[in-house]
Scaffold this motif. Structure first.
Motif, PDB file in Angstrom:
ATOM      1  N   ILE A   1     -15.450  37.706 -19.738  1.00 11.24           N
ATOM      2  CA  ILE A   1     -15.585  37.297 -18.339  1.00 11.24           C
ATOM      3  C   ILE A   1     -14.265  37.567 -17.642  1.00 11.24           C
ATOM      4  O   ILE A   1     -13.197  37.211 -18.145  1.00 11.24           O
ATOM      5  N   ASP A   2     -14.353  38.220 -16.485  1.00  8.18           N
ATOM      6  CA  ASP A   2     -13.173  38.537 -15.693  1.00  8.18           C
ATOM      7  C   ASP A   2     -13.380  38.084 -14.257  1.00  8.18           C
ATOM      8  O   ASP A   2     -14.498  38.146 -13.726  1.00  8.18           O
ATOM      9  N   LEU A   3     -12.300  37.638 -13.619  1.00  9.57           N
ATOM     10  CA  LEU A   3     -12.327  37.379 -12.185  1.00  9.57           C
ATOM     11  C   LEU A   3     -12.137  38.696 -11.441  1.00  9.57           C
ATOM     12  O   LEU A   3     -11.311  39.529 -11.829  1.00  9.57           O
ATOM     13  N   VAL A   4     -12.933  38.888 -10.386  1.00  9.67           N
ATOM     14  CA  VAL A   4     -12.851  40.101  -9.576  1.00  9.67           C
ATOM     15  C   VAL A   4     -12.781  39.686  -8.108  1.00  9.67           C
ATOM     16  O   VAL A   4     -12.885  38.499  -7.774  1.00  9.67           O
ATOM     17  N   ASP A   5     -12.630  40.671  -7.221  1.00 12.76           N
ATOM     18  CA  ASP A   5     -12.577  40.346  -5.790  1.00 12.76           C
ATOM     19  C   ASP A   5     -13.819  40.892  -5.083  1.00 12.76           C
ATOM     20  O   ASP A   5     -14.692  41.526  -5.699  1.00 12.76           O
ATOM     21  N   GLY A   6     -13.885  40.623  -3.773  1.00 11.32           N
ATOM     22  CA  GLY A   6     -15.061  41.009  -3.007  1.00 11.32           C
ATOM     23  C   GLY A   6     -15.326  42.500  -3.025  1.00 11.32           C
ATOM     24  O   GLY A   6     -16.486  42.937  -3.069  1.00 11.32           O
ATOM     25  N   ALA A   7     -14.274  43.306  -2.996  1.00  9.13           N
ATOM     26  CA  ALA A   7     -14.460  44.758  -3.035  1.00  9.13           C
ATOM     27  C   ALA A   7     -15.116  45.178  -4.347  1.00  9.13           C
ATOM     28  O   ALA A   7     -15.988  46.060  -4.367  1.00  9.13           O
ATOM     29  N   ASP A   8     -14.706  44.546  -5.459  1.00  9.54           N
ATOM     30  CA  ASP A   8     -15.335  44.844  -6.743  1.00  9.54           C
ATOM     31  C   ASP A   8     -16.812  44.454  -6.733  1.00  9.54           C
ATOM     32  O   ASP A   8     -17.671  45.182  -7.248  1.00  9.54           O
ATOM     33  N   VAL A   9     -17.097  43.302  -6.149  1.00  9.58           N
ATOM     34  CA  VAL A   9     -18.474  42.821  -6.110  1.00  9.58           C
ATOM     35  C   VAL A   9     -19.358  43.788  -5.325  1.00  9.58           C
ATOM     36  O   VAL A   9     -20.508  44.058  -5.709  1.00  9.58           O
ATOM     37  N   ARG A  10     -18.842  44.332  -4.226  1.00 10.13           N
ATOM     38  CA  ARG A  10     -19.637  45.271  -3.435  1.00 10.13           C
ATOM     39  C   ARG A  10     -19.933  46.554  -4.209  1.00 10.13           C
ATOM     40  O   ARG A  10     -20.904  47.256  -3.917  1.00 10.13           O
ATOM     41  N   LYS A  11     -19.112  46.857  -5.211  1.00 15.04           N
ATOM     42  CA  LYS A  11     -19.350  48.052  -6.027  1.00 15.04           C
ATOM     43  C   LYS A  11     -20.345  47.781  -7.156  1.00 15.04           C
ATOM     44  O   LYS A  11     -21.226  48.594  -7.426  1.00 15.04           O
ATOM     45  N   ILE A  12     -20.193  46.633  -7.832  1.00 20.76           N
ATOM     46  CA  ILE A  12     -20.995  46.386  -9.031  1.00 20.76           C
ATOM     47  C   ILE A  12     -22.206  45.496  -8.778  1.00 20.76           C
ATOM     48  O   ILE A  12     -23.186  45.540  -9.537  1.00 20.76           O
ATOM     49  N   GLY A  13     -22.164  44.698  -7.696  1.00 21.98           N
ATOM     50  CA  GLY A  13     -23.231  43.740  -7.460  1.00 21.98           C
ATOM     51  C   GLY A  13     -24.588  44.350  -7.154  1.00 21.98           C
ATOM     52  O   GLY A  13     -25.603  43.916  -7.724  1.00 21.98           O
ATOM     53  N   PRO A  14     -24.675  45.348  -6.253  1.00 24.36           N
ATOM     54  CA  PRO A  14     -25.996  45.875  -5.905  1.00 24.36           C
ATOM     55  C   PRO A  14     -26.774  46.433  -7.093  1.00 24.36           C
ATOM     56  O   PRO A  14     -27.979  46.168  -7.229  1.00 24.36           O
ATOM     57  N   GLU A  15     -26.119  47.180  -7.977  1.00 27.41           N
ATOM     58  CA  GLU A  15     -26.819  47.752  -9.125  1.00 27.41           C
ATOM     59  C   GLU A  15     -27.280  46.653 -10.074  1.00 27.41           C
ATOM     60  O   GLU A  15     -28.398  46.705 -10.616  1.00 27.41           O
ATOM     61  N   LEU A  16     -26.434  45.639 -10.277  1.00 31.00           N
ATOM     62  CA  LEU A  16     -26.820  44.524 -11.135  1.00 31.00           C
ATOM     63  C   LEU A  16     -28.029  43.809 -10.554  1.00 31.00           C
ATOM     64  O   LEU A  16     -29.000  43.504 -11.274  1.00 31.00           O
ATOM     65  N   HIS A  17     -27.988  43.523  -9.255  1.00 26.25           N
ATOM     66  CA  HIS A  17     -29.109  42.802  -8.644  1.00 26.25           C
ATOM     67  C   HIS A  17     -30.401  43.602  -8.738  1.00 26.25           C
ATOM     68  O   HIS A  17     -31.484  43.016  -8.922  1.00 26.25           O
ATOM     69  N   GLU A  18     -30.325  44.921  -8.617  1.00 24.88           N
ATOM     70  CA  GLU A  18     -31.532  45.731  -8.764  1.00 24.88           C
ATOM     71  C   GLU A  18     -32.150  45.515 -10.137  1.00 24.88           C
ATOM     72  O   GLU A  18     -33.376  45.381 -10.266  1.00 24.88           O
ATOM     73  N   ARG A  19     -31.330  45.468 -11.184  1.00 20.15           N
ATOM     74  CA  ARG A  19     -31.864  45.230 -12.518  1.00 20.15           C
ATOM     75  C   ARG A  19     -32.457  43.830 -12.632  1.00 20.15           C
ATOM     76  O   ARG A  19     -33.522  43.633 -13.221  1.00 20.15           O
ATOM     77  N   VAL A  20     -31.748  42.861 -12.057  1.00 20.66           N
ATOM     78  CA  VAL A  20     -32.209  41.475 -12.148  1.00 20.66           C
ATOM     79  C   VAL A  20     -33.514  41.286 -11.394  1.00 20.66           C
ATOM     80  O   VAL A  20     -34.482  40.703 -11.907  1.00 20.66           O
ATOM     81  N   ARG A  21     -33.579  41.781 -10.180  1.00 22.76           N
ATOM     82  CA  ARG A  21     -34.750  41.485  -9.353  1.00 22.76           C
ATOM     83  C   ARG A  21     -35.983  42.256  -9.809  1.00 22.76           C
ATOM     84  O   ARG A  21     -37.109  41.831  -9.594  1.00 22.76           O
ATOM     85  N   ARG A  22     -35.803  43.392 -10.467  1.00 25.88           N
ATOM     86  CA  ARG A  22     -36.943  44.146 -10.995  1.00 25.88           C
ATOM     87  C   ARG A  22     -37.605  43.420 -12.159  1.00 25.88           C
ATOM     88  O   ARG A  22     -38.763  43.693 -12.486  1.00 25.88           O
ATOM     89  N   ALA A  23     -36.889  42.510 -12.785  1.00 21.54           N
ATOM     90  CA  ALA A  23     -37.428  41.749 -13.910  1.00 21.54           C
ATOM     91  C   ALA A  23     -37.858  40.343 -13.509  1.00 21.54           C
ATOM     92  O   ALA A  23     -38.315  39.578 -14.366  1.00 21.54           O
ATOM     93  N   GLN A  24     -37.717  39.991 -12.207  1.00 23.34           N
ATOM     94  CA  GLN A  24     -37.966  38.627 -11.765  1.00 23.34           C
ATOM     95  C   GLN A  24     -39.072  38.591 -10.711  1.00 23.34           C
ATOM     96  O   GLN A  24     -38.828  38.871  -9.539  1.00 23.34           O
ATOM     97  N   PRO A  25     -40.312  38.255 -11.087  1.00 22.39           N
ATOM     98  CA  PRO A  25     -41.353  38.113 -10.059  1.00 22.39           C
ATOM     99  C   PRO A  25     -40.933  37.113  -8.988  1.00 22.39           C
ATOM    100  O   PRO A  25     -40.420  36.030  -9.291  1.00 22.39           O
ATOM    101  N   GLY A  26     -41.137  37.499  -7.733  1.00 20.31           N
ATOM    102  CA  GLY A  26     -40.745  36.660  -6.607  1.00 20.31           C
ATOM    103  C   GLY A  26     -39.424  37.040  -5.995  1.00 20.31           C
ATOM    104  O   GLY A  26     -39.100  36.590  -4.887  1.00 20.31           O
ATOM    105  N   ALA A  27     -38.632  37.880  -6.688  1.00 18.59           N
ATOM    106  CA  ALA A  27     -37.331  38.294  -6.154  1.00 18.59           C
ATOM    107  C   ALA A  27     -37.517  39.383  -5.100  1.00 18.59           C
ATOM    108  O   ALA A  27     -38.516  40.106  -5.083  1.00 18.59           O
TER     109      ALA A  27
END
Length: 419
Positions: A165-191
């Motif tokens: 686990i690492d602490l990151v900043d907002g710029a990092d989140v904007r790079k890695i967050g969207p792809e992660l959320h795509e994986r998460v929401r594709r596996a979560q009915p209702g997302a």
């Protein structure tokens, strides 16, 4: 004799209407009604005037309504196009005049014509939207964790599975967050999907006048192979008890986890931060893993349990064919949708290898309102339970049990977002 009502015009916005519409929106939500130039400019950047309605009485906006395109994940991981409804208000001077009904009817007609399968919304008040065919399709919960009671080892020094686990900043989140959320929401009915603006607002790249910004902490979980599998945003207060005893609370703004390992590691991390004695989970699934991640599950108590995503089915055939089914069977549904597009009788043939749904003239086996079909569609509600309440009617004995065997899911659907 009452004074005749002045003509109230319900129509899509023009660019010139946006300031007045924004004032009416703030009024309806009991916010300060003044509207800054920055707020107007921001609203112009993302609303679609053709999908943004206002009711105008003698030239003044007295009711607001907006919709936008959305993707909704269904059981099995497919997505359907949805008409996401938001920014619904009626000024207190103009309640009970049918303005919401007029705006809703215009929007749902347009959504059906566009080919949207469903409409969605987050209901601020429960009694309003059932009369338009919406039903609560997902629920949400918030937990408060008493950290000292969890039974977790306070000496924890990181995941023991080879991840980190690492602490990151907002710029990092904007790079890695969207792809992660795509994986998460594709596996979560209702997302639902998140656009670029969502990430900008929640990482501070775009700051809104009426929403004071507090920079959160961002922590990312990476697997032993270096893959991003989890991300959490949280804030912390500063509170001390008698004798300089730290009594600080970590409040989760959102947490995305693509694997159970990532989810467990992030909760464990939050409960191991020095000085943190309470963790507030933010909005989570009603059957979230969180309590069972703790040696003492009672350390996590539910502080909120509420309906969340409401769904209005516009196309029964496409909605039922879009999802998957673990059980095998056939069911004839009579869907009641007075004046709406979803009414009719449909035969559902479903099984693990696929499904089909088509209009039929066969005798109905289960009769229900379109709003109650929405409760069942994503797998959260029980047809047997609704039958006990008189909300669905069995025309053939045992039909509600057949519906449950086909439609209910092993995990509950959940929408992580508000819109």
């Amino acid at each position: 004799m009452s004074r005749p009502e002045p003509h109230i015009d319900v129509r899509p916005l023009t660019d010139a209407d946006i300031p007045d519409w924004s004032r009416a929106l703030n009024t309806g939500f009991l916010r300060t009604p003044d509207v800054s130039e920055a707020e107007i400019a921001d609203r112009r950047s993302f609303i679609e005037p053709a999908r943004t309605l206002g009711a105008f009485d003698a030239g003044r906006c007295v009711a607001t309504f907006r919709s936008f395109a959305q993707e909704l994940t269904v059981v099995g991981g497919a997505t359907v196009p949805a008409d996401a409804v938001s920014n619904v208000t009626v000024s207190p001077t103009h309640r009970r005049r049918g303005l919401l009904s007029r705006m809703m009817a215009a929007d749902l007609d347009a959504a059906k014509d566009r080919g949207d399968v469903v409409a969605t919304l987050i209901a601020a008040e429960y009694p309003i939207y059932g009369r338009y065919g919406f039903g609560p399709a997902t629920f949400t919960a918030q937990w408060t964790i008493d950290v000292p009671r969890t039974g977790l080892d306070p000496r924890w020094a990181g995941p023991g599975d080879g991840g980190r686990i690492d602490l990151v900043d907002g710029a990092d989140v904007r790079k890695i967050g969207p792809e992660l959320h795509e994986r998460v929401r594709r596996a979560q009915p209702g997302a639902v999907d998140r656009n670029e603006r969502w990430w900008q607002v929640r990482t501070g790249a775009l700051r809104l006048d009426k929403e004071p910004w507090t920079e959160p902490f961002f922590a990312v979980y990476r697997s032993a192979g270096g893959e991003v599998q989890g991300l959490v945003a949280y804030t912390a207060d500063e509170r001390w008890g008698d004798g300089k005893q730290p009594l600080n609370t970590a409040s989760v703004r959102w947490l995305d986890a693509a694997t159970p390992d990532a989810e467990r590691a992030l909760w464990r991390y939050l409960c191991s931060i020095d000085w943190i004695t309470t963790v507030k989970s933010g909005w989570r699934a009603a059957d979230d893993l969180l309590p069972l991640c703790l040696p003492d599950p009672r350390a996590a108590r539910v502080t909120t349990l509420a309906d969340w995503l409401w769904v209005r089915i516009l196309d029964v055939v496409r909605a039922l064919e879009a999802r998957t089914y673990d059980g095998q069977g056939s069911l004839v549904l009579e869907v009641v949708d007075e004046g709406g597009p979803a009414g009719g009788r449909y035969r559902l043939e479903a099984g693990p290898d696929g499904s089909s749904c088509a209009p039929t003239t066969a005798d109905a086996e289960l009769t229900l309102e379109v709003a109650d079909l929405a409760r069942l569609w994503l797998g959260d509600e029980s047809a047997v339970r609704l039958a006990a309440l008189g909300l669905v009617q069995e025309q053939r004995a045992g039909a509600a049990r057949v519906a449950d065997a086909l439609l209910r899911t092993s995990r509950r659907p959940w929408c992580p977002d508000i819109f």
